[in-house]
Write an enzyme that holds these catalytic residues in place. Structure first.
Site, PDB file in Angstrom:
ATOM      1  N   LYS A  41       0.841  -1.204   0.000  1.00 52.24           N
ATOM      2  CA  LYS A  41       0.000   0.000   0.000  1.00 52.24           C
ATOM      3  C   LYS A  41       0.876   1.253   0.000  1.00 52.24           C
ATOM      4  CE  LYS A  41      -0.215  -0.586   4.978  1.00 52.24           C
ATOM      5  NZ  LYS A  41      -0.780  -1.526   5.958  1.00 52.24           N
ATOM      6  N   TYR A 251      17.543  30.825   6.370  1.00 54.34           N
ATOM      7  CA  TYR A 251      16.371  31.577   6.846  1.00 54.34           C
ATOM      8  C   TYR A 251      16.516  31.958   8.312  1.00 54.34           C
ATOM      9  CZ  TYR A 251      13.174  30.856   2.873  1.00 54.34           C
ATOM     10  OH  TYR A 251      12.546  30.899   1.665  1.00 54.34           O
TER      11      TYR A 251
HETATM   12  C1  LIG Z   1      -0.098  -2.265   6.687  1.00 50.27           C
HETATM   13  C2  LIG Z   1      -0.571  -3.592   7.138  1.00 50.27           C
HETATM   14  C3  LIG Z   1       0.319  -4.660   7.247  1.00 50.27           C
HETATM   15  C4  LIG Z   1       1.814  -4.483   7.136  1.00 50.27           C
HETATM   16  O1  LIG Z   1       2.286  -3.963   8.363  1.00 50.27           O
HETATM   17  P1  LIG Z   1       3.836  -3.655   8.646  1.00 50.27           P
HETATM   18  O2  LIG Z   1       3.855  -3.226  10.064  1.00 50.27           O
HETATM   19  O3  LIG Z   1       4.218  -2.553   7.715  1.00 50.27           O
HETATM   20  O4  LIG Z   1       4.579  -4.893   8.390  1.00 50.27           O
HETATM   21  C5  LIG Z   1      -0.201  -5.902   7.533  1.00 50.27           C
HETATM   22  N1  LIG Z   1      -1.534  -6.079   7.718  1.00 50.27           N
HETATM   23  C6  LIG Z   1      -2.417  -5.068   7.634  1.00 50.27           C
HETATM   24  C7  LIG Z   1      -3.854  -5.329   7.874  1.00 50.27           C
HETATM   25  C8  LIG Z   1      -1.965  -3.794   7.365  1.00 50.27           C
HETATM   26  O5  LIG Z   1      -2.835  -2.782   7.317  1.00 50.27           O
END
Ligand SMILES: *Cc1c(COP(=O)(O)O)cnc(C)c1O
Length: 346
Positions: A41, A251
């Site tokens: 994702k 800055y």
């Molecule tokens: C994002 C997610 C993962 C992966 O988690 P990490 O901590 O990045 O390994 C696994 N399962 C679900 C449901 C997630 O939303």
């Protein structure tokens, strides 16, 4: 007039694809009898689906997780729709229809989503069960509802809230997942994210879902010697100058040169993920030399001290240190933020 191609960007994000593949294989091995999938994702945590997914497929990954429906479209260029799960699930009829049409698998997170999926005609899905995190998922008390009995569930899943800590909650969630799974007719089970894999094979079930650690993140100590850095951001020097003792830099003139210095202006700033928390103690690097950041970060630039490496010139690339665990400790951002805040100009 046709618009000519832009010159090469002055920001580079080198990906160590060997490390990426090795990380997946290490996590797959640590998952015991379970196979490791991959959470890709947020554009593979900022590193780019198009660069990351082909490497993971070649390494052996077969189950992919995205959060949004639009992300499934990008992923379908690389893997079959049936190997893609959308974690946010169908909240509208339109999203359910998209899943039906493409064959992308929805994760059902509530009775309402189950109803939407059934009304759309249904088909294979995954079911998220809440075991204590209270984010997404059907609650344990709802597992007997008729609408769930009508689903064709491949994976029943849950998500660990505190797997990066030695919290009693881990064992409790494991126990609750075992109990919940007895009340669901699912073909297979899945619980662990990256940190959950580090908790041991009791947490593996049939499929693990690593994200962060694929990309070099180390959420638990026992992953440290198995996971290696994947992302190496670099930025270019576009100007060097000599600054005399007592002169100001940047800055609000917050930095005063304590001696004569050679200062380089480097093309990386807020829009690229070099956030305010790096100012002060932060530094870029070049071949083992530290190049301290001087004064405030500008929108698109920083000034660094290159007095120790006078061979650095305009056009040279310098490194943004991105070993995720140590950088997280240094700047205070989480390892997730470090990855996902890298900007699109890389
Ligand atoms: C994002 C997610 C993962 C992966 O988690 P990490 O901590 O990045 O390994 C696994 N399962 C679900 C449901 C997630 O939303």
């Amino acid at each position: 007039m046709s618009i000519p191609k832009a010159p090469p960007p002055s920001l580079r994000l080198r990906l160590d694809t060997q490390a990426l593949a090795d990380n997946w294989r290490a996590l797959d091995k640590m998952s015991g009898a379970a196979e490791a999938g991959a959470a890709v994702k947020a554009d593979a945590y900022g590193l780019g689906i198009d660069r990351v997914v082909p490497v993971l497929v070649k390494a052996g990954a077969r189950q992919f997780f995205v959060a949004h429906w639009g992300e499934a479209v990008d992923l379908m260029a690389h893997v079959p729709a049936g190997s893609i799960a959308v974690l946010h699930g169908p909240c509208t009829d339109q999203e359910a229809a998209f899943a039906r049409e493409t064959g992308v698998i929805p994760v059902i997170n509530s009775l309402q989503q189950a109803q939407i999926w059934r009304d759309s005609g249904g088909g294979a899905c995954h079911l998220m069960v809440d075991t204590g995190m209270n984010r997404l998922g059907v609650s344990e008390g709802e597992l007997g509802e008729d609408v769930l009995a009508s689903l064709d569930i491949d994976f029943a899943m849950s998500h660990l809230a505190s797997a990066d800590e030695d919290s009693p909650m881990n064992g409790e969630q494991l126990q609750r997942f075992h109990e919940a799974s007895r009340n669901i007719s699912a073909k297979r089970l899945s619980l662990a994210n990256s940190a959950g894999i580090g908790l041991g094979t009791d947490y593996g079930f049939d499929l693990t879902r690593p994200g962060l650690s694929l990309y070099g993140g180390v959420p638990r100590e026992n992953l440290a010697n198995r996971i290696t850095q994947v992302a190496y951001p670099q930025a270019s020097i576009i100007q060097t100058r000599e600054v005399m003792m007592g002169e100001k830099i940047g800055y609000n003139a917050t930095y005063t040169a304590p001696r004569k210095m050679i200062v380089a202006t480097v093309t990386i700033g807020y829009g690229d993920g070099l956030l305010r928390c790096w100012a002060g103690e932060g530094a870029l690097q070049h071949q083992g030399y530290s190049l301290p950041i001087l004064g405030r970060i500008s929108m698109d630039m920083i000034s660094v001290d290159i007095s120790n490496v006078p061979s650095l010139k305009v056009g040279h690339l310098v490194d943004f240190p991105y070993e995720l665990r140590s950088s997280s400790l240094a700047c205070g951002l989480s390892q997730y933020e470090l990855l996902t805040c890298l900007g699109s100009r890389f």
